[in-house]
Write a protein that holds these residues in place. Structure first.
Motif, PDB file in Angstrom:
ATOM      1  N   THR A   1     -26.970  14.293  11.484  1.00 28.32           N
ATOM      2  CA  THR A   1     -25.671  14.935  11.650  1.00 28.32           C
ATOM      3  C   THR A   1     -24.823  14.574  10.435  1.00 28.32           C
ATOM      4  O   THR A   1     -24.999  13.507   9.831  1.00 28.32           O
ATOM      5  CB  THR A   1     -24.960  14.489  12.943  1.00 28.32           C
ATOM      6  N   ILE A   2     -23.932  15.470  10.098  1.00 25.37           N
ATOM      7  CA  ILE A   2     -23.091  15.291   8.913  1.00 25.37           C
ATOM      8  C   ILE A   2     -21.632  15.177   9.341  1.00 25.37           C
ATOM      9  O   ILE A   2     -21.180  15.904  10.215  1.00 25.37           O
ATOM     10  CB  ILE A   2     -23.256  16.491   7.946  1.00 25.37           C
ATOM     11  N   LYS A   3     -20.934  14.247   8.725  1.00 26.72           N
ATOM     12  CA  LYS A   3     -19.503  14.070   8.983  1.00 26.72           C
ATOM     13  C   LYS A   3     -18.804  13.878   7.645  1.00 26.72           C
ATOM     14  O   LYS A   3     -19.189  12.994   6.865  1.00 26.72           O
ATOM     15  CB  LYS A   3     -19.290  12.856   9.895  1.00 26.72           C
ATOM     16  N   ASN A   4     -17.816  14.696   7.363  1.00 25.32           N
ATOM     17  CA  ASN A   4     -17.063  14.628   6.101  1.00 25.32           C
ATOM     18  C   ASN A   4     -17.971  14.684   4.869  1.00 25.32           C
ATOM     19  O   ASN A   4     -17.780  13.958   3.903  1.00 25.32           O
ATOM     20  CB  ASN A   4     -16.199  13.366   6.056  1.00 25.32           C
ATOM     21  N   GLY A   5     -18.992  15.534   4.934  1.00 25.94           N
ATOM     22  CA  GLY A   5     -19.887  15.700   3.796  1.00 25.94           C
ATOM     23  C   GLY A   5     -20.898  14.593   3.597  1.00 25.94           C
ATOM     24  O   GLY A   5     -21.605  14.575   2.596  1.00 25.94           O
ATOM     25  N   GLU A   6     -20.991  13.655   4.522  1.00 25.45           N
ATOM     26  CA  GLU A   6     -21.922  12.534   4.427  1.00 25.45           C
ATOM     27  C   GLU A   6     -22.811  12.476   5.666  1.00 25.45           C
ATOM     28  O   GLU A   6     -22.423  12.923   6.739  1.00 25.45           O
ATOM     29  CB  GLU A   6     -21.149  11.199   4.320  1.00 25.45           C
ATOM     30  N   VAL A   7     -23.998  11.876   5.500  1.00 26.56           N
ATOM     31  CA  VAL A   7     -24.882  11.680   6.656  1.00 26.56           C
ATOM     32  C   VAL A   7     -24.211  10.717   7.618  1.00 26.56           C
ATOM     33  O   VAL A   7     -23.775   9.633   7.223  1.00 26.56           O
ATOM     34  CB  VAL A   7     -26.258  11.127   6.219  1.00 26.56           C
ATOM     35  N   ASP A   8     -24.101  11.129   8.870  1.00 28.07           N
ATOM     36  CA  ASP A   8     -23.438  10.327   9.893  1.00 28.07           C
ATOM     37  C   ASP A   8     -24.460   9.637  10.805  1.00 28.07           C
ATOM     38  O   ASP A   8     -24.409   8.433  10.994  1.00 28.07           O
ATOM     39  CB  ASP A   8     -22.502  11.205  10.716  1.00 28.07           C
ATOM     40  N   GLN A   9     -25.381  10.418  11.358  1.00 28.24           N
ATOM     41  CA  GLN A   9     -26.361   9.874  12.303  1.00 28.24           C
ATOM     42  C   GLN A   9     -27.758  10.412  11.988  1.00 28.24           C
ATOM     43  O   GLN A   9     -27.915  11.602  11.693  1.00 28.24           O
ATOM     44  CB  GLN A   9     -26.016  10.282  13.742  1.00 28.24           C
ATOM     45  N   PHE A  10     -28.739   9.527  12.054  1.00 30.46           N
ATOM     46  CA  PHE A  10     -30.143   9.909  11.963  1.00 30.46           C
ATOM     47  C   PHE A  10     -30.649  10.091  13.388  1.00 30.46           C
ATOM     48  O   PHE A  10     -30.437   9.218  14.232  1.00 30.46           O
ATOM     49  CB  PHE A  10     -30.959   8.809  11.276  1.00 30.46           C
TER      50      PHE A  10
ATOM     51  N   LEU B   1     -35.123  11.164  23.016  1.00 29.25           N
ATOM     52  CA  LEU B   1     -34.247  11.420  21.877  1.00 29.25           C
ATOM     53  C   LEU B   1     -33.431  10.167  21.608  1.00 29.25           C
ATOM     54  O   LEU B   1     -32.937   9.543  22.549  1.00 29.25           O
ATOM     55  CB  LEU B   1     -33.313  12.589  22.182  1.00 29.25           C
ATOM     56  N   ALA B   2     -33.292   9.799  20.339  1.00 33.47           N
ATOM     57  CA  ALA B   2     -32.514   8.605  19.994  1.00 33.47           C
ATOM     58  C   ALA B   2     -31.844   8.815  18.639  1.00 33.47           C
ATOM     59  O   ALA B   2     -32.233   9.693  17.869  1.00 33.47           O
ATOM     60  CB  ALA B   2     -33.414   7.377  19.949  1.00 33.47           C
ATOM     61  N   ASN B   3     -30.858   7.970  18.356  1.00 36.15           N
ATOM     62  CA  ASN B   3     -30.164   8.087  17.070  1.00 36.15           C
ATOM     63  C   ASN B   3     -29.807   6.709  16.521  1.00 36.15           C
ATOM     64  O   ASN B   3     -29.882   5.702  17.206  1.00 36.15           O
ATOM     65  CB  ASN B   3     -28.919   8.963  17.202  1.00 36.15           C
ATOM     66  N   SER B   4     -29.416   6.712  15.247  1.00 37.99           N
ATOM     67  CA  SER B   4     -29.008   5.487  14.554  1.00 37.99           C
ATOM     68  C   SER B   4     -28.116   5.881  13.392  1.00 37.99           C
ATOM     69  O   SER B   4     -28.271   6.960  12.821  1.00 37.99           O
ATOM     70  CB  SER B   4     -30.244   4.744  14.033  1.00 37.99           C
ATOM     71  N   ASP B   5     -27.217   4.997  13.019  1.00 39.65           N
ATOM     72  CA  ASP B   5     -26.411   5.262  11.827  1.00 39.65           C
ATOM     73  C   ASP B   5     -27.051   4.663  10.574  1.00 39.65           C
ATOM     74  O   ASP B   5     -26.511   4.789   9.483  1.00 39.65           O
ATOM     75  CB  ASP B   5     -24.975   4.753  12.005  1.00 39.65           C
TER      76      ASP B   5
END
Length: 66
Positions: free
Chosen positions: A46-55, A10-14
């Motif tokens: 993931t969503i933060k404040n109505g915006e995409v935060d992390q892919f 599992l990995a993520n990116s902004d």
């Protein structure tokens, strides 16, 4: 005859799912050698404040065992 093994990472990116996939391969390659392929199993954000935060990606990495 080659023997292959598959691990799940599992990995993520902004930035993007592609960047998250690159992060997964880069991190896995620090301890796993002979990586042959990556199968993108799942994508999410993931969503933060109505915006995409992390892919986020869930990938299966295939490598050859010596």
């Amino acid at each position: 005859m080659a023997v292959l093994k598959v691990i799940e990472v599992l990995a993520n990116s902004d930035k993007s799912w592609e960047d998250a996939t690159r992060n997964a391969v880069k991190k896995a390659s620090s301890s796993v050698k002979n990586i042959k392929s990556v199968y993108l199993n799942e994508q999410s954000v993931t969503i933060k404040n109505g915006e995409v935060d992390q892919f986020r990606v869930n990938v299966k990495i295939t490598f050859e065992i010596d």
